[in-house]
Design a protein around this motif. Structure first.
Motif, PDB file in Angstrom:
ATOM      1  N   HIS A 217       0.851  -1.281   0.421  1.00 38.02           N
ATOM      2  CA  HIS A 217      -0.064   0.303   0.130  1.00 38.02           C
ATOM      3  C   HIS A 217       0.941   1.216   0.020  1.00 38.02           C
ATOM      4  N   ARG A 218       2.028   0.970   0.880  1.00 38.95           N
ATOM      5  CA  ARG A 218       2.883   2.366   0.292  1.00 38.95           C
ATOM      6  C   ARG A 218       3.031   2.853  -0.795  1.00 38.95           C
ATOM      7  N   SER A 219       3.445   1.386  -1.501  1.00 38.67           N
ATOM      8  CA  SER A 219       4.341   1.993  -2.501  1.00 38.67           C
ATOM      9  C   SER A 219       3.260   2.530  -3.552  1.00 38.67           C
TER      10      SER A 219
ATOM     11  N   LEU B 262      -9.177   1.980  -5.112  1.00 35.18           N
ATOM     12  CA  LEU B 262      -8.588   1.696  -3.800  1.00 35.18           C
ATOM     13  C   LEU B 262      -9.968   1.034  -2.767  1.00 35.18           C
ATOM     14  N   GLY B 263      -9.796  -0.447  -2.661  1.00 32.82           N
ATOM     15  CA  GLY B 263     -10.820  -0.480  -1.680  1.00 32.82           C
ATOM     16  C   GLY B 263     -10.795  -1.578  -0.939  1.00 32.82           C
ATOM     17  N   ARG B 264     -11.734  -1.176   0.503  1.00 31.71           N
ATOM     18  CA  ARG B 264     -11.727  -2.248   1.558  1.00 31.71           C
ATOM     19  C   ARG B 264     -10.437  -2.437   2.327  1.00 31.71           C
TER      20      ARG B 264
ATOM     21  N   LEU C 209      -5.650   3.187   4.593  1.00 32.52           N
ATOM     22  CA  LEU C 209      -4.270   4.217   3.458  1.00 32.52           C
ATOM     23  C   LEU C 209      -3.594   3.972   4.320  1.00 32.52           C
ATOM     24  N   PRO C 210      -2.072   4.321   4.453  1.00 35.45           N
ATOM     25  CA  PRO C 210      -0.753   4.271   5.375  1.00 35.45           C
ATOM     26  C   PRO C 210      -0.925   6.220   5.283  1.00 35.45           C
TER      27      PRO C 210
ATOM     28  N   ARG D 208      -5.662  15.203   6.153  1.00 33.36           N
ATOM     29  CA  ARG D 208      -5.025  16.163   4.921  1.00 33.36           C
ATOM     30  C   ARG D 208      -4.133  14.780   4.226  1.00 33.36           C
ATOM     31  N   ASP D 209      -4.536  14.119   4.407  1.00 32.56           N
ATOM     32  CA  ASP D 209      -4.160  12.764   2.795  1.00 32.56           C
ATOM     33  C   ASP D 209      -4.825  12.419   2.106  1.00 32.56           C
ATOM     34  N   LEU D 210      -6.336  12.557   2.611  1.00 26.71           N
ATOM     35  CA  LEU D 210      -7.212  12.066   1.481  1.00 26.71           C
ATOM     36  C   LEU D 210      -8.053  14.127   0.720  1.00 26.71           C
TER      37      LEU D 210
END
Length: 205
Positions: free
Chosen positions: A2-4, A16-18, A21-22, A48-50
């Motif tokens: 996920h980080r990649s 992206l589903g279910r 997210l880091p 902030r990430d969203l």
């Protein structure tokens, strides 16, 4: 894995589903080629990430979100606990929101959105988003659900004109007056409307 995701600079489509997210790395500069983004049941560590995922993708044209959440207790994971999201994009043309999750959209700037699809639209997120796209919106598919609000409060914040709105489809419960009054407000403020569908979502009549 996920980080990649944050390192994929050439990414054009992302779904992206279910999963959660880091946190975005400090050097995250967005996805310069991303055109389509679909988020389903995705949880973010903080608002902030969203915000960054949308605002820092300069070619993003299509955004679909279903049941988005900012972590229920962000502080346990180092987040800031903020659930109010500023939706800002100068390239976005299509927006679909199916359930607001625990996110409230505020301070939106969406000057190019021409088509919007709101299911399970909540107050005050929906009026905030509609205000942000009032000058560009051409097609709106809108589900009203029973809201314990007065007509005055429900209409507060909506723009005085949707001059480019041409197609409007409204799903509502005819047993509730405030949503009906909101629909009449759309009709009064959309002088170029050419297509209108009003549907009772309780029995699809």
């Amino acid at each position: 894995m996920h980080r990649s995701i944050f390192a994929c600079r050439a990414l054009r489509r992302l779904s992206l589903g279910r999963f959660a997210l880091p946190a975005a790395p400090e050097h995250f500069a967005g996805f310069p080629a991303l055109a389509t983004l679909s988020l389903t049941g995705t949880a973010f560590r903080n608002a902030r990430d969203l915000e960054a995922l949308v605002a820092m993708s300069p070619r993003l044209e299509e955004l679909r979100m279903c049941c988005i959440a900012v972590d229920v207790d962000c502080r346990e994971h180092g987040g800031d606990g903020r659930r109010k999201v500023r939706m800002v994009s100068s390239s976005l043309r299509f927006l679909r929101i199916d359930g607001m999750g625990n996110v409230e959209f505020v301070g939106a700037r969406l000057p190019r959105v021409s088509q919007a699809d709101f299911a399970q639209a909540s107050y005050p997120s929906a009026p905030n988003l509609l205000s942000a796209m009032a000058t560009s919106l051409e097609t709106l598919d809108y589900y009203y659900y029973a809201l314990p609000l007065s007509p005055t409060k429900l209409l507060k914040g909506l723009p005085s004109s949707y001059k480019n709105l041409k197609r409007l489809k409204v799903h509502l419960d005819f047993n509730h007056a405030p949503p009906i009054l909101s629909t009449l407000n759309f009709l009064r403020t959309a002088p170029n409307l050419t297509q209108l569908v009003i549907q009772d979502f309780t029995d699809d009549s």
